[in-house]
Design a protein around this motif. Structure first.
Motif, PDB file in Angstrom:
ATOM      1  N   ASP A  20      -5.642  -1.503  -5.166  1.00 47.83           N
ATOM      2  CA  ASP A  20      -4.969  -2.032  -3.977  1.00 47.83           C
ATOM      3  C   ASP A  20      -5.920  -2.993  -3.275  1.00 47.83           C
ATOM      4  O   ASP A  20      -6.947  -2.582  -2.737  1.00 47.83           O
ATOM      5  N   THR A  62       0.825  -1.200   0.000  1.00 50.03           N
ATOM      6  CA  THR A  62       0.000   0.000   0.000  1.00 50.03           C
ATOM      7  C   THR A  62       0.860   1.250   0.000  1.00 50.03           C
ATOM      8  O   THR A  62       0.578   2.228  -0.702  1.00 50.03           O
ATOM      9  N   GLN A 119      -7.488   0.049  -1.021  1.00 44.49           N
ATOM     10  CA  GLN A 119      -7.789  -1.047  -0.122  1.00 44.49           C
ATOM     11  C   GLN A 119      -9.049  -0.626   0.648  1.00 44.49           C
ATOM     12  O   GLN A 119      -9.352   0.555   0.731  1.00 44.49           O
TER      13      GLN A 119
HETATM   14 MG    MG Z   1      -2.170  -2.615   2.087  1.00 45.98          MG
END
Ligand code: MG
Ligand code: ATP
Ligand code: ATP
Ligand code: MG
Lengths: 541, 270, 523, 308
Positions: free
Chosen positions: A196, A65, A114
């Motif tokens: 992500d 990330t 994410q």
């Molecule tokens: Mg991550």
């Protein structure tokens, strides 16, 4: 190692002639300062060509990330990003001012973060969120925006886009939310889409749909940087794979090469962690009188609207000593409710739970208390099942105390238990917060074993864990089962996990059992369409 | 945390320590009397002999401010302690008493919350009359419902938490669960709540004193000093300004340090 | 102090018109002078609205007003008033003998719940007789000399009988419900904020006294209630009010400023005093009382706390009252040594850890409960507390609420009680020292004295129509009270008023209260 | 929906009934004879008056009878009569409601504006200068008791500089200082709460997502974070009402403004229990109304709370 048929179908044609779109060299990301400094990304290099899909894989905390966010200049407050080269389509991103960054984000690089479930502003309408990049980058006039939003939502396969655009994120399922996010990231037609962990929060069936969607996007010529901790997930999509660990790229190359002939040990461990690639040989069916039976259990809850939700409807099951019974089903199927009924934490509206041949449900708690030692439980989230103020020693000591172990004998007994699960006396003084996920789960297992139970109930014991850790915990559980002859009730939404550890399986949907039988039978010849869908969604290559 | 912030924080704690010391042993900071009038030196502006000047009876304002620390901190701290003690009992009772008890307690709290704290305090004073202890009681009652609600909510969270369920599944007895898990985990966040509450209670106590309901004269209570001194603001600003600053300083200190505690100890499960 | 010439007179003829704002301390709960307690606010506002039968000048002399003349009859038991026949109430009702009867009867009726006015009849009122339309005879059960002065107050002012009957229980609200014959007509009262009055153009029956003849000059008169001292002064200095009752803290600033005119009048009646409860220990012992009083160094206290504005008092009776005994001035000295001697003699010889005297193991403690007070009154209390501590007396001051106040007062559960009482009539002493004037009976005998000699003097003062005889009787009472140490007179309070330069014609009545009939605004 | 509303109504009624009972109990716990309070010094000037008052107000009846009679009167909307003013309590309160409403309304507006502005401008900013300064100011503001702040403002802006009138409720300019006095401490706390909320919102994935779309910082704050910051602020509404009332008592006292605060103080000092009761009931009503409103506002802002 062979590539599965699915990956043949999905992997895009390699286009080596395409020019490099994203060129990163020596990217370094650090958080904090001094003793607290975290060196999250350590001088990695990446290259993504137009129309190509590069996947970054690696376990939790490996810096995936951080890398992705650094690429859009949003590494976050307190992050220090340096790079020897950071070019997008020949333009040096390092030199961009805030205004130019704004023109780049959304317009040239689309970003799907994410945490799909919380990446849409919960207080705004879905349509407004999707339209935002369109309006910010003046791709359409405000009047034309709703029409374009509808097209975009339709493109990503959101049914009834008009309605959805008017709804708020919480009214959409996880899959729809993720689609809306992708629609929003694509709205301004960027050259590069960074996704992500686009599927972590999703049910397996939905996960497959989203991956298909991303694959379709690539055919529009968009480059894709896909981030995941799950090799099986990216195997279907990526042209090339980069494996990250501790902020460094330990291995990279074309997908088939990395999966087929991993050079780095870490990569190999990741591959090995993918479950269900080689199902264990079936064990002889258990015989004997069931130790735990549920008959026609019904449990309903009052929903906010005033109606009732039947979380569990007419569920029956029988568990014999030495047997492992899997209960699967997607989120909300009623698995946890079933577990609570069995544990006596909730009382069934109808039906009965019998334990060790005697009634169990409907008893007053004091009557159940002495028998509880025979029924162990491992919770989904070990951390929240520990009192945050307790050390490991106290956590397990409490369990020992509950079966009357005298105080002075608790410490050796605790060390004993810890050793059984592969931990040592050095962990006695730790607070759970300081343990890793795998260690926590082991402590939870040790605690469950402390009372020497005859039945072990596991509610999603591995879903919170990393794939590699997950594999180790599953091994431990099966080993213990075989050694101690426990009966296990194994609750999960992950069919692949079930395949690996269970003898029989029960498939639940909307509170009902839709199918049950020996694992082999159910997996090879599913009778119900729902089971088929679940099985089809298992990522594999 | 930057070096400057650490320094500031250290300084804050030091100041609070000084304040507490002044509250328990004012004699360490001044040997001038706080209540003895000396009419020959009335309304002197601040100088070397009287750092904060003198009031209309010639009493040293600095000495009075120092001696007043005890009253303000007694009211602030005492009220918070009392409120938290009461709130803990009530909150736990509600969270564990089950449906009817909970509903009754919550109803009662709602009622108390519906009455502004000051009004509640005034009602208490109406019944008990003015005075230090009564102000303390009044302020405590004024802040009790807020605390009790937090404690009840926290106790409910803890009660429904997985670790309490885990303990139940192990067959741990109710009493042991309550004592081992619920009470400690419920009270942990109170440290922060309590410290910031002291500031509020100091102000509330001062307000009651300002309204003439505080400690009896000639007790050098800050609110009373501001109240009496404000008539002299034209001629002798120092009589009201210094106790006023003392109130502000105290409140700022406990608030800042309370937040500091929050950062350090707050939400340990995070 | 005393009576000075009305200020600002003599520069040109009065100008009519304009409006005047008077910043006054506080709105009392009841604005009806016939029912309210003895309050400057009610009296000042009431004076502008209602007229009385007779008028008292600043020297205490009585003059005709609504009564053209009067006669004392029946050996002091009756008063025969010949009334003016040209007077009309603001509501148009004509003023006559029936109106007088209606008013006096109304005041003494229990339903009126009169907290002060009724007491002006000394409990001796037997009725009013309408002799003819313009002659009224007020009768008493005993000779009652203080009545004429009482009849000059706004509290016994004559209100429209029609309004009294019609408004009944609304009268306390003041404003338009108070209907008199005065120079101003009440327009409205906004509680806690203001009372608005407008000029009564028909007013032609004011007493023949400087600044009171009428009609009024200003069109509109507004009383603003500003209990906060700084705010009240600010209202004057910022021009939001033209006249303001000044707190002693601000007198220095205003009196030294050429933009304002400062007026100060000593208030007559009972000086601000401490009464020592003679009915219970330890103040049942004269020696202890004297010791207490001698221990107080009063001069610097009064001078310091009141910024030299109020004089120190020597007698329970104010110097601004007929019958004041000036020989009491300087009659005793601050003498802690004497206090110590007296206390030793009284047996308070022990000392406890805190340094207080004890007798038989009991500490020498006296209690002084009080209702909420001004900051200055508090300071005086604290200073006295510190002074008596030096001779070993513990003085406990306790702020109490109204309910407790009356309970304690009625039941005598206190050692010290502080009272001041404004009225230009020496008979106020009867309220304080007559054995029958105990608080429970509605009097102010907080010292709870019961002395036949004192009773006799007071009765003589109330009954006699001979001024010299009255003065003598009341002086004897004052001397007795000081000699027996039943009272510690503190301060002679004063009306302190600041007015902007443009305000002319402001005069004060016998009670030291401002009279606004003749006020006008210069350009 | 209807059930929800009925439930709310029931709890509102319960709160009011409780408030009425509390006030009634206070009445009976107050030391001293209510007849004395009512009559003041005149308690015994004429015999019979006392007895008359006792009979008139029913002080000699059993407590339960008095309580039921009191509730009965309340049901018919009769709050009783002020002991001090002998006017209906409704009149006494009604007359003073206006200035207090005016003051609290303007203070609310100012506090919310100030808090919103500072929160929006300082949230998420790391620069220690600006942020330190504003949070320092906020701290200072909330540490100032209303009586003290008011006195200072008066001394400086009214007495010294003569910029604002010292007192009264006439005109807008007379409202400035009292409004500030009441609003600033509230704004201090509100700003902090809102900034915390905003900080939290800005750290949320959706805020990062919005930035990743190319949104400018101010736009992220105004379009996304602000609404989130409002939620915790609304949660403060109960506290807010209490503070407004408590502050109003102080402000009205310091600025010599008419209003409910003054009425309350007078009534409490004078043991005018019917008026105290009236104020208690009124504030309970205000609380009930405000919490209903904040509930509504919550639902408007946060769609997750609306039933599907
Ligand atoms: Mg991550
Ligand atoms: N804002 C931050 N401050 C300090 N450390 C951070 C911050 N963000 C990330 N880190 C640390 O940087 C490292 C890399 O984090 P990152 O989020 O990139 O991991 P990841 O590979 O995405 O993991 P996951 O699979 O859990 O999402 C971790 O050790 C993390 O704790
Ligand atoms: N305490 C409760 N009150 C109301 N509804 C509940 C409660 N617990 C569960 N439900 C509802 O019952 C249904 C089944 O929930 P349950 O937690 O058993 O599902 P699950 O299969 O465990 O899902 P997941 O995989 O997400 O854990 C869901 O719709 C849930 O919303
Ligand atoms: Mg579950």
């Amino acid at each position: 190692m062979t590539s599965g048929p699915a990956s043949k179908l999905l992997a895009g044609p390699p286009l080596p002639a395409d020019p490099v779109l994203l060129d990163v060299d020596g990217l370094d990301v650090r958080f904090g300062r001094g003793r607290r400094e975290v060196h999250a990304v350590r001088g990695i290099s990446l290259r993504v060509r137009r129309g190509e899909c590069l996947a970054i894989v690696g376990e939790s905390g490996s810096g995936k990330t951080a890398t992705a966010r650094a690429l859009v200049g949003l590494a976050g407050p307190g992050a220090r990003v340096t790079a020897a080269r950071l070019d997008l389509d020949g333009q040096d991103l390092r030199r961009l001012g805030e205004r130019q960054w704004r023109r780049t984000r959304g317009r040239r690089i689309g970003f799907v973060f994410q945490d799909a479930l919380v990446s849409l502003d919960p207080l705004r309408r879905v349509g407004d969120e999707v339209a935002e990049p369109l309006l910010v980058h003046r791709r359409v006039t405000p009047r034309a925006a709703p029409g374009r939003v509808r097209e975009l939502l339709a493109e990503v396969g959101v049914p009834d886009p008009d309605l959805r655009a008017r709804q708020h994120p919480h009214q959409l399922s996880g899959g729809l939310r993720q689609r809306a996010l992708i629609a929003s990231a694509m709205a301004a037609d960027p050259d590069l889409l960074i996704a992500d962990e686009p599927t972590t929060a999703l049910d397996v069936t939905i996960q497959a749909q989203v991956l298909d969607l991303l694959h379709a996007m690539r055919h529009r010529g968009m480059a894709l940087l896909l981030i995941s901790h799950d090799l099986a997930v990216v195997a279907r999509l990526a042209d090339r794979i980069a494996v990250m660990r501790d902020g460094e790229i330990v291995e990279s190359g074309p997908t088939a090469e990395v999966l087929g002939a991993a050079r780095h040990a870490y990569t190999r461990s990741l591959i090995a962690a993918v479950p269900a690639r080689t199902p264990p040989p079936p064990r002889p069916p258990a015989t004997g009188t069931p130790i735990l039976t549920c008959a026609a259990l019904v449990k309903g809850y009052a929903a906010p609207g005033g109606e009732r939700i039947d979380a569990v409807q007419d569920v029956g099951l029988a568990l014999r000593p030495g047997e492992t019974l899997g209960v699967v089903g997607e989120s909300g199927a009623g698995k946890s409710t079933l577990a609570r009924l069995i544990l006596g934490l909730a009382e069934p509206d109808a039906g009965e739970v019998r334990f060790a041949g005697r009634p169990w449900s409907g008893l007053p708690e004091p009557a159940r208390r002495p028998r509880r030692r025979d029924l162990g439980v491992i919770h989904q989230d070990p951390l929240s099942s520990f009192d945050p103020r307790f050390t490991v020693e106290r956590v397990i000591g409490e369990a020992l105390g509950a079966i009357g172990t005298p105080a002075r004998r608790r410490r050796p007994a605790t060390v004993d238990l810890l050793e059984q699960v592969g931990l040592g006396a050095e962990h006695l003084g730790c607070r759970p917060l300081r343990l890793s996920g795998g260690q926590r789960q082991r402590v939870a297992i040790a605690r469950a074993l402390a009372t020497r139970p005859r039945v072990l109930l596991c509610d999603e014991p591995v879903s919170a864990l990393d794939v590699s850790v997950q594999a180790r915990v599953l091994d431990l559980l099966t080993e213990l089962r075989d050694r101690l002859g426990l009966a296990m009730l194994f609750i999960t939404h992950d069919l692949a996990v079930v395949r690996q550890v269970c003898d029989r399986v029960l498939v639940m949907k909307d509170g009902r059992v839709v199918e049950s039988g020996p694992v082999g039978t159910v997996f090879e010849a599913p009778a119900q369409p729902y089971t088929k869908a679940l099985l089809a969604a298992i990522p594999r290559w | 945390m930057s070096a400057a912030a650490r320094l500031g924080r250290g300084f804050g704690w030091l100041l609070l320590a000084v304040l507490l010391l002044a509250a328990v042993a004012p004699g360490l900071f001044t040997d001038l009397p706080a209540t003895e009038p000396d009419l020959s030196s009335a309304l002197r502006p601040p100088d070397a002999a009287h750092w904060f000047g003198t009031d209309e009876l010639g009493r040293d304002v600095y000495s009075r401010v120092v001696h007043g620390a005890g009253y303000s901190l007694l009211v602030g701290g005492g009220a918070v302690l009392l409120a938290i003690a009461g709130a803990t009992v009530i909150g736990l009772l509600a969270a564990f008493g089950g449906g009817p008890v909970d509903r009754a307690v919550v109803g009662g709290l709602d009622l108390l919350l519906a009455l502004p704290g000051l009004l509640l305090s005034l009602l208490v004073i109406t019944v008990t009359g003015a005075g230090t202890v009564n102000v303390l009681l009044a302020v405590a009652l004024g802040s009790l419902p807020g605390f009790a609600r937090v404690i009840r909510a926290q106790a409910l969270v803890v009660r429904r938490s997985e670790y309490v369920e885990a303990a139940r599944c192990l067959g741990v007895r109710r009493g042991a669960i309550l004592w081992r898990h619920v009470v400690p985990n419920t009270l942990a966040p109170l440290l922060v709540l309590g410290t910031t509450g002291v500031g509020t209670c100091v102000v509330a106590g001062a307000a009651l004193s300002f309204l003439g309901l505080g400690p009896q004269a000639p007790a050098p209570e800050w609110g009373t000093m501001v109240s009496d001194g404000r008539h002299l603001l034209d001629q002798a600003w120092w009589v009201a300004v210094f106790p006023g600053l003392a109130i502000s300083l105290t409140v700022i200190l406990v608030t800042v340090l309370g937040r500091d505690l929050e950062r350090t100890f707050g939400a340990p499960a995070g | 102090g005393g009576a000075a010439a009305p200020s600002g007179s003599g520069d040109g003829p009065p100008r009519n018109g304009g409006s005047l704002v008077f910043a006054i301390t506080s709105g009392t709960s009841c604005l009806n002078p016939q029912a309210s307690p003895n309050s400057t606010t009610t009296a000042t506002i009431g004076r502008a609205i209602v007229d009385s039968l007779v008028a008292q000048d600043a020297d205490g002399k009585l003059h005709p007003w609504l009564a053209r003349k009067w006669e004392v009859v029946d050996g002091g038991r009756g008063y025969l008033f010949s009334l003016r026949d040209d007077v009309k109430f603001h509501d148009g009702t004509p003023f006559d003998a029936a109106a007088v009867k209606a008013n006096f009867d109304h005041i003494v009726r229990p339903e009126t719940k009169s907290q002060y006015a009724a007491s002006l009849f000394g409990g001796a009122y037997t009725g009013t007789e309408v002799v003819d339309q313009h002659t009224a005879k007020v009768t008493f059960s005993r000779p009652f000399a203080p009545f004429l002065q009482a009849a000059s107050t706004a509290n016994l002012g004559i209100q429209s009988p029609k309004a009294l009957a019609e408004f009944g229980d609304k009268l306390c609200a003041g404003g338009e419900y108070t209907v008199g014959t005065g120079p101003f007509r009440a327009e409205r009262h906004i509680k806690n904020q203001s009372v608005d009055l407008v000029r009564n153009p028909d007013y032609a029956w004011g007493p023949d006294l400087e600044g009171r003849r009428g009609p009024a000059h200003v069109d509109r008169l507004t009383f603003r209630f500003l209990p906060e001292e700084t705010v009240r002064v600010g209202a004057l200095t910022s021009g939001q009010a033209q006249v303001a009752v000044l707190p002693v803290t601000s007198v220095g600033r205003v009196s030294g400023n050429p933009d304002y005119e400062y007026h100060q009048r000593r208030q007559p009646g009972e000086s601000d005093s401490l009464f020592l409860n003679t009915s219970r220990a330890p103040f049942d012992d004269e020696g202890v009382r004297t010791a207490f009083i001698r221990a107080v160094d009063l001069d610097p206290i009064i001078k310091g706390v009141y910024f030299g504005v109020y004089e120190r008092a020597w007698s329970p009776l104010s110097p601004a009252t007929l019958g004041y005994d000036p020989t009491l001035e300087g009659s005793w000295k601050h003498d802690p040594a004497e206090s110590d001697r007296l206390l030793d003699a009284a047996g308070w010889t022990g000392r406890d850890a805190a340094g207080y005297r004890t007798k038989d193991g009991r500490r020498l403690t006296v209690e002084w409960p009080y209702l909420d007070q001004s900051a200055q009154a508090n300071s005086v209390g604290e200073a006295i507390q510190a002074d008596v501590k030096k001779v070993g007396i513990e003085l406990v001051r306790r702020s109490i609420d109204t309910g407790t106040y009356w309970d304690l007062l009625h039941n005598g559960r206190y050692d010290i009680w502080q009272i001041g009482y404004v009225r230009a009539e020496p008979d106020v002493l009867s309220g304080f020292f007559l054995s029958t004037s105990l608080p429970k009976a509605g009097g102010q005998n907080a010292a709870r004295v019961s002395d036949q000699q004192v009773d006799a003097w007071l009765r003589e003062g109330a009954a006699s129509t001979d001024e010299a005889a009255r003065v003598k009787a009341y002086q004897q009472v004052q001397r007795w009270a000081v000699e027996k140490s039943v009272v510690l007179p503190l301060a002679v309070t004063a009306t302190t008023v600041g007015a902007s330069r443009s305000v002319r014609g402001l005069v004060f009545d016998a009670d030291g209260r401002p009279v606004l009939t003749g006020v006008w605004l210069a350009r | 929906m209807i059930r929800r509303i009925l439930g709310k109504l029931a709890s509102a009624v319960a709160v009011l009934w409780g408030a009425a009972t509390v006030s009634f109990l206070t009445l009976h716990l107050v030391p001293g004879d209510p007849a004395n309070v009512l009559l003041g010094g005149a308690a015994a000037t004429s015999t019979g008056l006392r007895e008359q008052v006792i009979a008139e107000y029913g002080f000699d009846d059993p407590v339960l009878v008095q309580y039921l009679r009191y509730l009965g009167r309340l049901l018919t909307g009769d709050l009783g009569e002020s002991y001090q003013q002998q006017l209906p309590v409704a009149t006494v309160i009604g007359e003073q409601l206006g200035p207090t409403l005016e003051l609290t309304a303007s203070a609310t507006v100012v506090a919310v504006l100030v808090a919103t502005l500072t929160a929006t401008l300082t949230a998420g900013r790391r620069r220690p200068g600006v942020r330190g300064l504003t949070s320092g100011l906020e701290l200072f503001a909330l540490s100032l008791p209303a009586f003290w702040l008011g006195t200072l403002l008066l001394a400086v802006f009214s007495f010294r500089l003569g910029l604002f009138p010292v007192a009264g409720d006439i005109g807008v300019s007379a409202l400035v200082l009292p409004t500030l006095t009441l609003a600033l401490p509230i704004a201090g706390i509100l700003a902090q709460t809102m900034r915390d909320g905003m900080d939290a919102a800005l750290a949320q994935p959706f805020a990062v997502t919005a930035r990743a779309r190319g949104l400018g910082e101010l736009a992220v704050r105004a379009r996304h974070a602000l609404r989130h910051a409002l939620l915790p602020a609304i949660t403060l509404s109960g506290w807010f009402v209490g503070n407004l009332f408590g502050g109003a008592v102080m402000v009205e006292s310091v600025f010599a403004r008419p209003g409910l605060g003054r009425v309350t103080l007078d009534a409490i000092n004078g043991k005018d229990i019917p008026v105290v009761t009236g104020v208690v009931l009124l504030s309970a009503v205000a609380f009930v109304v405000i919490s209903a409103l904040s509930d509504l506002l919550y639902r408007i802002i946060d769609p997750r709370l609306r039933t599907a």
